[in-house]
Design an enzyme around this catalytic site. Structure first.
Site, PDB file in Angstrom:
ATOM      1  N   ARG A 108       3.870  -0.845  -2.349  1.00 15.64           N
ATOM      2  CA  ARG A 108       4.892  -0.779  -1.432  1.00 15.64           C
ATOM      3  C   ARG A 108       5.307   0.580  -0.916  1.00 15.64           C
ATOM      4  O   ARG A 108       5.122   1.682  -1.391  1.00 15.64           O
ATOM      5  CB  ARG A 108       6.041  -1.508  -2.185  1.00 15.64           C
ATOM      6  CG  ARG A 108       6.865  -1.128  -2.972  1.00 15.64           C
ATOM      7  CD  ARG A 108       7.714  -1.760  -3.854  1.00 15.64           C
ATOM      8  NE  ARG A 108       8.339  -1.060  -4.782  1.00 15.64           N
ATOM      9  CZ  ARG A 108       9.830  -0.343  -4.470  1.00 15.64           C
ATOM     10  NH1 ARG A 108      10.209  -0.441  -3.488  1.00 15.64           N
ATOM     11  NH2 ARG A 108      10.162   0.244  -5.355  1.00 15.64           N
ATOM     12  N   THR A 109       5.865   0.445   0.296  1.00 15.18           N
ATOM     13  CA  THR A 109       6.208   1.666   1.157  1.00 15.18           C
ATOM     14  C   THR A 109       7.553   2.369   0.324  1.00 15.18           C
ATOM     15  O   THR A 109       8.639   1.734   0.267  1.00 15.18           O
ATOM     16  CB  THR A 109       6.685   1.398   2.480  1.00 15.18           C
ATOM     17  OG1 THR A 109       5.591   0.713   3.166  1.00 15.18           O
ATOM     18  CG2 THR A 109       7.132   2.627   3.143  1.00 15.18           C
ATOM     19  N   LEU A 110       7.506   3.663   0.005  1.00 16.94           N
ATOM     20  CA  LEU A 110       8.427   4.245  -0.682  1.00 16.94           C
ATOM     21  C   LEU A 110       9.255   5.398   0.216  1.00 16.94           C
ATOM     22  O   LEU A 110      10.286   5.382   0.353  1.00 16.94           O
ATOM     23  CB  LEU A 110       7.780   4.860  -2.057  1.00 16.94           C
ATOM     24  CG  LEU A 110       7.529   3.930  -3.276  1.00 16.94           C
ATOM     25  CD1 LEU A 110       6.886   4.947  -4.306  1.00 16.94           C
ATOM     26  CD2 LEU A 110       8.769   3.131  -3.698  1.00 16.94           C
TER      27      LEU A 110
END
Lengths: 272, 245
Positions: free
Chosen positions: B22-24
């Site tokens: 997932r995008t951090l």
């Protein structure tokens, strides 16, 4: 239609290329009480004959609001019709939620037709036994569609389905060319007149029919009994005058308006 | 792609493998987009820069694209997520065209679709790291809206993303009016972009202006703004503030 060895399940073709189960489903539509739809460029009117199981019960609901801009009238197995109306409402709401915009009716009927088609190609399913007259708006104006148990759909200027619908269709065929530019009131009048045709002799009362309207700038709504009765009153008189003239032929169309006017002057409208 | 973040004794236990899905944080980012409604439709401006952290790495990125017949999308934030959004919209427009029935997606529909996408991604803790500007004209009606990476969405007569909110919108609040001509609109946008160029460190002096009207979308060729650096405050920056630089 007679029983034969190819009509047991929907996935069996007959040697002449027919699917009998689908055709039997269409018979169920013909047995239901009549439903009529007509449209102008800006409005759609749906009307149906109210049929009750007995004098003790209320009549079945055959016209459903799908959205502010889409309504449907059904004929045939009303239970199937209710389930499909619920599906249409669901599709309409989901579209409006995602796009904040009304679902174009042309796209809804295709979804509906594809759903019906599935039931003609699965051995463990049966076709929906209901015909739907879908009236609605999209970017190009008002539309009326007929969805069939076979999975076909057609667009109409005016149409009638159910028992004794042929009488209504004959009436609509004579008049449909003028519907495009009709006012809402004229459209309603034509719808109720078409309903009268299916009753074939039975006196037309507002309790016998349900009428719904939708149009550009006008959300789907049912007409109340009073309004329907008023429309019936305007032409029940004319009908009496016409019978007096003894005309049911082509000349009647030209003769009736002047005769009706004379008749009206004799009877004070307030007294009706 | 589904995973759980196990919570133990109130402390979050981080699952390293799940995090890689997932995008951090964003990597290559675009800076402000500014857009206004004008007499014939929408005007939108953005520069062509893609920053890699503090490095102004890519200088030819088009951050505004036409969507369908009626809409224009501008994006700031993670460039790869913008490209992903363009793929979603491509599919959306394709399916809309396949109906071939005279109905077409307008800017309002596209804006709401994007709002749903952005909000749903935010709810899964996997956002598309963009702030989007969606403008368009359909049947004479002008539409201009914005969606952020957390799904906040609204419409207005003028919108901006990122630094543009702080530097450009005050100018627009004072100077925007109904029925701006094309020339006045461009001048107004250039004024905003010039301020951003002076004050936003991730801005570059290569911008495009896009115009959206009933006829369609035109994106200008890239060009530069004239800047002036001989202000006395720039030549003697520490006058009046001893010790500063």
């Amino acid at each position: 239609m007679f029983r034969n060895q190819y009509d047991t399940d929907v996935t069996t073709w007959s040697p002449t290329g027919r699917l009998f189960q689908v055709e039997y489903a269409m018979e169920a539509v013909k047995q239901g009480s009549a439903a009529i739809g007509l449209r102008s460029r800006t409005h759609v009117v749906l009307a149906c004959v109210n049929k009750a199981q007995s004098e003790l019960s209320s009549h079945q609901r055959k016209i459903f609001k799908v959205d502010d801009h889409i309504g449907v009238a059904i004929a045939g197995l009303t239970a199937d019709g209710r389930v499909l109306s619920r599906y249409m409402r669901s599709e309409s709401i989901n579209h409006a939620f995602t796009y904040e915009s009304p679902l174009p009716v042309g796209r809804l009927v295709v979804h509906l037709a594809d759903k019906a088609q599935v039931c003609t190609q699965r051995s463990w399913k049966r076709p929906y036994g209901v015909g739907l007259l879908v009236g609605g708006l999209d970017e190009s104006g008002a539309h009326l569609y007929y969805n069939c148990p076979s999975g076909n759909y057609f667009e109409y200027q005016a149409f009638a389905i159910g028992s004794r619908s042929q009488a209504a269709k004959t009436y609509l065929e004579r008049r449909f060319e003028s519907f495009g530019d009709s006012s809402k009131e004229d459209l309603i009048k034509d719808a109720i007149l078409a309903v009268r045709e299916t009753l074939q002799g039975e006196t037309l009362k507002s309790s016998l029919c349900t009428v719904a309207v939708l149009g550009v700038g006008e959300p789907f709504n049912f007409l109340d009994q009073e309004t329907i009765q008023k429309v019936i009153d305007t032409f029940e008189k004319v009908a009496e005058e016409e019978e007096g003239e003894g005309g049911e032929g082509e000349a009647e169309a030209a003769a009736a308006p002047p005769a009706a006017e004379q008749g009206d002057q004799d009877v004070a409208p307030m007294e009706m | 792609m589904t995973f759980t973040i196990p919570i133990e004794n109130g402390n979050e236990v981080k699952n390293a493998e799940a995090d890689s899905q997932r995008t951090l944080y964003p990597y290559v980012t675009g800076t402000s987009v500014v857009a206004i409604k004008y007499k014939d439709g929408i005007l939108m401006a953005s520069d062509m820069g893609g920053s890699y952290g503090s490095t102004l790495r890519y200088k030819n990125i088009e951050r505004m694209k036409a969507i369908g017949k009626h809409s224009l999308l501008g994006a700031s934030g993670e460039i790869s997520d913008f490209q992903e959004i363009l793929r979603y919209l491509d599919e959306l427009v394709l399916n809309d065209n396949m109906w071939d029935d005279g109905n077409s997606l307008g800017p309002k529909e596209v804006h709401n679709y994007l709002t749903r996408v952005m909000y749903n991604r935010r709810n899964k803790f996997n956002p598309l790291w963009n702030t989007l500007v969606l403008g368009g004209v359909k049947n004479g009606e002008k539409y201009l809206g914005m969606v952020s990476m957390i799904g906040v969405s609204f419409e207005d007569n003028h919108v901006a993303t990122g630094f543009g909110n702080h530097l450009a919108r005050p100018i627009l609040r004072d100077e925007w009016r109904e029925d701006l001509s094309f020339e006045d609109g461009v001048k107004l946008l250039e004024k905003c972009m010039r301020v951003l160029l002076y004050r936003d460190r991730s801005a570059i002096n290569k911008l495009q202006i896009a115009k959206m009207t009933e006829e369609g979308v035109t994106v200008s060729e890239p060009y530069s703004l004239k800047t002036f650096w001989e202000f006395s405050a720039f030549t003697n920056p520490t006058v009046g503030a001893e010790g500063s630089w």
